[in-house]
Design a protein around this motif. Structure first.
Motif, PDB file in Angstrom:
ATOM      1  N   SER A 214       1.102  -1.561   0.229  1.00 58.35           N
ATOM      2  CA  SER A 214      -0.325   0.040   0.402  1.00 58.35           C
ATOM      3  C   SER A 214       0.569   1.227  -0.313  1.00 58.35           C
ATOM      4  CB  SER A 214      -1.084   0.164   1.057  1.00 58.35           C
ATOM      5  OG  SER A 214      -2.481  -0.788   1.581  1.00 58.35           O
ATOM      6  N   VAL A 215       2.045   1.134   1.016  1.00 55.49           N
ATOM      7  CA  VAL A 215       2.153   2.350   0.923  1.00 55.49           C
ATOM      8  C   VAL A 215       3.178   2.336  -0.435  1.00 55.49           C
ATOM      9  CG1 VAL A 215       4.917   3.148   1.853  1.00 55.49           C
ATOM     10  CG2 VAL A 215       3.220   1.822   3.821  1.00 55.49           C
ATOM     11  N   PHE A 216       4.063   1.530  -1.333  1.00 54.91           N
ATOM     12  CA  PHE A 216       4.529   1.410  -2.177  1.00 54.91           C
ATOM     13  C   PHE A 216       3.774   2.354  -3.040  1.00 54.91           C
ATOM     14  CE2 PHE A 216       8.158  -2.149  -2.098  1.00 54.91           C
ATOM     15  CZ  PHE A 216       8.524  -0.853  -1.032  1.00 54.91           C
ATOM     16  N   CYS A 217       2.524   1.659  -3.443  1.00 61.59           N
ATOM     17  CA  CYS A 217       1.313   2.282  -5.034  1.00 61.59           C
ATOM     18  C   CYS A 217       1.112   4.206  -4.138  1.00 61.59           C
ATOM     19  CB  CYS A 217      -0.053   1.512  -4.560  1.00 61.59           C
ATOM     20  SG  CYS A 217       0.646   0.044  -4.939  1.00 61.59           S
ATOM     21  N   ILE A 218       0.550   3.855  -3.087  1.00 60.18           N
ATOM     22  CA  ILE A 218       0.197   5.393  -2.158  1.00 60.18           C
ATOM     23  C   ILE A 218       1.463   6.253  -3.335  1.00 60.18           C
ATOM     24  CG2 ILE A 218      -0.730   7.084  -0.845  1.00 60.18           C
ATOM     25  CD1 ILE A 218      -2.243   4.615   0.512  1.00 60.18           C
ATOM     26  N   SER A 219       3.030   6.000  -2.980  1.00 64.45           N
ATOM     27  CA  SER A 219       3.919   7.286  -3.077  1.00 64.45           C
ATOM     28  C   SER A 219       4.096   7.324  -4.597  1.00 64.45           C
ATOM     29  CB  SER A 219       5.251   6.449  -2.553  1.00 64.45           C
ATOM     30  OG  SER A 219       6.227   7.335  -2.154  1.00 64.45           O
ATOM     31  N   GLY A 220       3.778   6.058  -5.185  1.00 62.59           N
ATOM     32  CA  GLY A 220       4.214   5.666  -6.210  1.00 62.59           C
ATOM     33  C   GLY A 220       3.227   6.572  -7.047  1.00 62.59           C
ATOM     34  N   LEU A 221       1.695   7.079  -6.692  1.00 65.12           N
ATOM     35  CA  LEU A 221       0.830   7.336  -7.580  1.00 65.12           C
ATOM     36  C   LEU A 221       0.894   8.979  -7.404  1.00 65.12           C
ATOM     37  CD1 LEU A 221      -2.242   5.434  -6.555  1.00 65.12           C
ATOM     38  CD2 LEU A 221      -0.702   5.797  -8.823  1.00 65.12           C
ATOM     39  N   GLN A 222       1.713   9.493  -5.782  1.00 67.48           N
ATOM     40  CA  GLN A 222       1.692  10.382  -5.578  1.00 67.48           C
ATOM     41  C   GLN A 222       3.056  11.272  -6.654  1.00 67.48           C
ATOM     42  OE1 GLN A 222       1.669  11.067  -0.650  1.00 67.48           O
ATOM     43  NE2 GLN A 222       2.665  13.653  -1.441  1.00 67.48           N
ATOM     44  N   THR A 223       4.168  10.378  -6.942  1.00 68.67           N
ATOM     45  CA  THR A 223       4.825  10.642  -6.914  1.00 68.67           C
ATOM     46  C   THR A 223       4.524  11.435  -8.623  1.00 68.67           C
ATOM     47  OG1 THR A 223       6.631  10.020  -5.785  1.00 68.67           O
ATOM     48  CG2 THR A 223       7.705  10.300  -7.207  1.00 68.67           C
ATOM     49  N   ILE A 224       4.123   9.902  -9.330  1.00 71.81           N
ATOM     50  CA  ILE A 224       3.641  10.301 -10.937  1.00 71.81           C
ATOM     51  C   ILE A 224       2.717  12.098 -10.933  1.00 71.81           C
ATOM     52  CG2 ILE A 224       1.989   9.612 -12.730  1.00 71.81           C
ATOM     53  CD1 ILE A 224       2.456   6.362 -11.817  1.00 71.81           C
ATOM     54  N   LEU A 225       2.253  11.868  -9.856  1.00 67.81           N
ATOM     55  CA  LEU A 225       1.642  13.417  -9.967  1.00 67.81           C
ATOM     56  C   LEU A 225       2.280  14.544 -10.015  1.00 67.81           C
ATOM     57  CD1 LEU A 225      -1.192  15.587 -10.351  1.00 67.81           C
ATOM     58  CD2 LEU A 225      -1.144  15.144  -7.313  1.00 67.81           C
ATOM     59  N   TYR A 226       3.413  14.639  -8.524  1.00 65.93           N
ATOM     60  CA  TYR A 226       4.746  15.421  -9.101  1.00 65.93           C
ATOM     61  C   TYR A 226       5.324  15.551 -10.208  1.00 65.93           C
ATOM     62  CZ  TYR A 226       7.961  18.394  -6.800  1.00 65.93           C
ATOM     63  OH  TYR A 226       9.042  19.663  -5.713  1.00 65.93           O
ATOM     64  N   GLN A 227       5.384  14.371 -10.417  1.00 68.66           N
ATOM     65  CA  GLN A 227       6.472  14.949 -11.784  1.00 68.66           C
ATOM     66  C   GLN A 227       5.845  14.931 -13.015  1.00 68.66           C
ATOM     67  OE1 GLN A 227       8.815  15.156  -9.976  1.00 68.66           O
ATOM     68  NE2 GLN A 227      10.409  13.423 -11.510  1.00 68.66           N
ATOM     69  N   SER A 228       4.350  14.970 -12.897  1.00 71.09           N
ATOM     70  CA  SER A 228       3.827  15.148 -13.809  1.00 71.09           C
ATOM     71  C   SER A 228       3.698  17.088 -14.510  1.00 71.09           C
ATOM     72  CB  SER A 228       2.244  15.447 -13.799  1.00 71.09           C
ATOM     73  OG  SER A 228       1.716  15.982 -12.811  1.00 71.09           O
ATOM     74  N   ARG A 229       4.411  17.700 -13.627  1.00 71.26           N
ATOM     75  CA  ARG A 229       4.801  19.003 -13.102  1.00 71.26           C
ATOM     76  C   ARG A 229       5.933  19.573 -14.902  1.00 71.26           C
ATOM     77  NH1 ARG A 229       8.719  17.500  -9.805  1.00 71.26           N
ATOM     78  NH2 ARG A 229      10.529  18.321  -9.109  1.00 71.26           N
ATOM     79  N   TRP A 230       6.512  18.064 -15.012  1.00 72.59           N
ATOM     80  CA  TRP A 230       7.950  18.647 -15.833  1.00 72.59           C
ATOM     81  C   TRP A 230       6.884  18.501 -17.316  1.00 72.59           C
ATOM     82  CZ3 TRP A 230      10.680  22.029 -13.960  1.00 72.59           C
ATOM     83  CH2 TRP A 230      11.342  21.828 -12.572  1.00 72.59           C
ATOM     84  N   MET A 231       7.508  18.747 -18.662  1.00 74.21           N
ATOM     85  CA  MET A 231       7.286  18.942 -19.614  1.00 74.21           C
ATOM     86  C   MET A 231       9.285  19.376 -20.244  1.00 74.21           C
ATOM     87  SD  MET A 231       5.783  22.264 -21.677  1.00 74.21           S
ATOM     88  CE  MET A 231       6.328  24.105 -21.038  1.00 74.21           C
ATOM     89  N   VAL A 232       9.421  17.938 -21.289  1.00 72.68           N
ATOM     90  CA  VAL A 232      10.485  18.634 -21.783  1.00 72.68           C
ATOM     91  C   VAL A 232      10.495  19.648 -23.559  1.00 72.68           C
ATOM     92  CG1 VAL A 232      12.485  16.659 -22.918  1.00 72.68           C
ATOM     93  CG2 VAL A 232      11.204  16.112 -21.148  1.00 72.68           C
ATOM     94  N   VAL A 233      11.810  20.563 -22.968  1.00 76.64           N
ATOM     95  CA  VAL A 233      11.611  21.279 -24.619  1.00 76.64           C
ATOM     96  C   VAL A 233      12.881  21.158 -25.097  1.00 76.64           C
ATOM     97  CG1 VAL A 233       9.661  22.542 -22.892  1.00 76.64           C
ATOM     98  CG2 VAL A 233      12.683  23.348 -22.532  1.00 76.64           C
ATOM     99  N   GLU A 234      12.775  21.704 -26.929  1.00 71.30           N
ATOM    100  CA  GLU A 234      13.799  21.539 -27.016  1.00 71.30           C
ATOM    101  C   GLU A 234      14.400  22.769 -27.525  1.00 71.30           C
ATOM    102  OE1 GLU A 234      15.402  19.288 -31.509  1.00 71.30           O
ATOM    103  OE2 GLU A 234      13.242  19.046 -30.800  1.00 71.30           O
ATOM    104  N   ASN A 235      15.495  23.394 -27.392  1.00 75.62           N
ATOM    105  CA  ASN A 235      16.207  24.989 -27.848  1.00 75.62           C
ATOM    106  C   ASN A 235      15.206  25.620 -26.619  1.00 75.62           C
ATOM    107  OD1 ASN A 235      18.345  23.678 -29.369  1.00 75.62           O
ATOM    108  ND2 ASN A 235      16.867  23.520 -31.001  1.00 75.62           N
TER     109      ASN A 235
END
Length: 370
Positions: A156-177
């Motif tokens: 449960s801890v692994f799953c909840i932490s993973g879902l929370q991190t997916i939300l947090y890491q979605s803040r980034w977008m990869v840009v070119e130049n």
């Protein structure tokens, strides 16, 4: 504050940051060496805990989850030292290859996931032990000591932490130049005036209205991941010590006959949680305050830059803690030592085994955390 006072304060912060940075460069090298040592020790630690004779209680299963977290944290630390341009800031990920940026962001995500898991698994271990000891005469709490309960908690801890991190890491977008320069906090490891081929920027959802969504999330994550565990862990540990003290005064009898092991009488098993509590508080509470700085200051602010430089100091304490966890198990658990002997093919001294059997007849599962 006048402009002169503000300039003087900024200059002082820059001078402090220079000293902290100078020491920090050596700490990065030290942390790399300690991470290698920790990786070897925790790999062996995980092998010991994974033996059938050790997977007998929920607390041992939680220790397996904690060992997995420590091992993966060390692997990501080694990756950061070897491969990443910037070892301190995920917003400074750059590369000439798009796939490399995604790989670096993934490693940062994995690090965040298991750092959070390590925090909560320690709290859950103290929680399980407290309820098993406190409610030993209540049947509905009897299964808390069973291994399946530990597996459910770890998963449960692994799953909840993973879902929370997916939300947090979605803040980034990869840009070119990119058309704007890199943030000032990236200047320590790369030239911010050079436009990298690929880099990261905040998505519009996280960057609008002065990053209100991002700041709100960081505050929530700091409270849930750092401050609540830092409060809950000591409270649970103190409560556990009080319950055990009452049990010893009353002869350890709570409605049915209980024979407590010699290790429990000496308090060796409980000391493991006490030590984990102290080490956890010393590392996670300061990191919580450092992360909280991001809520109130812009990422180019001198205070935020200085706080980021302090991360390596407490990150090294996390690495040291990951080395100490297996060490404490060896020192405080005879069951753990017996498992190591069986793995290595070393026979136990018959006289010592006989003396141990005389002093410890039966131990209640969940009370003796070995």
């Amino acid at each position: 504050m006048s402009a002169g006072d503000s300039g003087s304060a900024n200059q002082t912060l820059q001078e402090v940051a220079t000293v902290v940075n100078g020491i920090g460069s050596y700490l990065h090298q030290t942390n790399f060496i300690l991470s290698c040592i920790s990786l070897v020790i925790n790999s062996f630690h995980l092998l010991v805990l994974s033996r059938k004779s050790m997977k007998t209680s929920s607390t041992n299963i939680i220790l397996i989850g904690l060992s997995i977290s420590d091992t993966i944290i060390m692997l990501t630390t080694l990756y950061k030292h070897y491969v990443m341009v910037d070892m301190e800031n995920s917003d400074c990920v750059t590369s000439e290859y798009r796939i490399k940026v995604y790989m670096d962001l993934t490693v940062w995500s994995i690090l965040v996931v298991f750092r959070r898991c390590g925090c909560w698994l320690g709290v859950l271990m103290a929680t399980v032990r407290y309820f098993v000891v406190k409610k030993i005469t209540v049947s509905r709490y009897g299964n808390w000591s069973e291994p399946r309960v530990g597996w459910v908690m770890v998963f449960s801890v692994f799953c909840i932490s993973g879902l929370q991190t997916i939300l947090y890491q979605s803040r980034w977008m990869v840009v070119e130049n990119r058309s704007v320069p890199l943030p000032i906090n990236c200047a320590e490891y790369q030239n911010i005036n050079r436009a990298p081929q690929f880099s990261t920027m905040l998505t519009p959802f996280f960057s609008f209205d002065n990053q209100i969504v991002l700041r709100s999330y960081v505050m929530f994550d700091s409270i849930v991941t750092k401050f609540i565990p830092c409060i809950a862990f000591p409270i649970l540990t103190i409560s556990l010590l009080r319950v055990l003290r009452k049990m010893k005064k009353s002869g350890g009898n709570s409605g049915r006959k209980i024979s407590v092991s010699s290790e429990e009488k000496k308090g060796l098993t409980t000391k493991l949680i006490v030590i984990l509590t102290i080490s956890f508080f010393l590392t996670e509470a300061p990191l919580g305050f450092i992360y909280l700085v991001k809520v109130f200051f812009d990422r180019n602010d001198p205070i935020l830059l200085l706080s980021t430089d302090f991360v390596i100091y407490f990150s090294m304490l996390v690495t040291i803690n990951s080395i100490l966890h297996p060490t404490f198990c060896v020192m405080m658990s005879s069951q753990y030592r017996d498992s190591i002997r069986k793995m290595l093919g070393v026979k136990r001294n018959p006289k010592m085994s006989s003396a141990r059997n005389k002093t410890s007849v039966v131990s209640v599962q969940g009370i003796q955390m070995t």
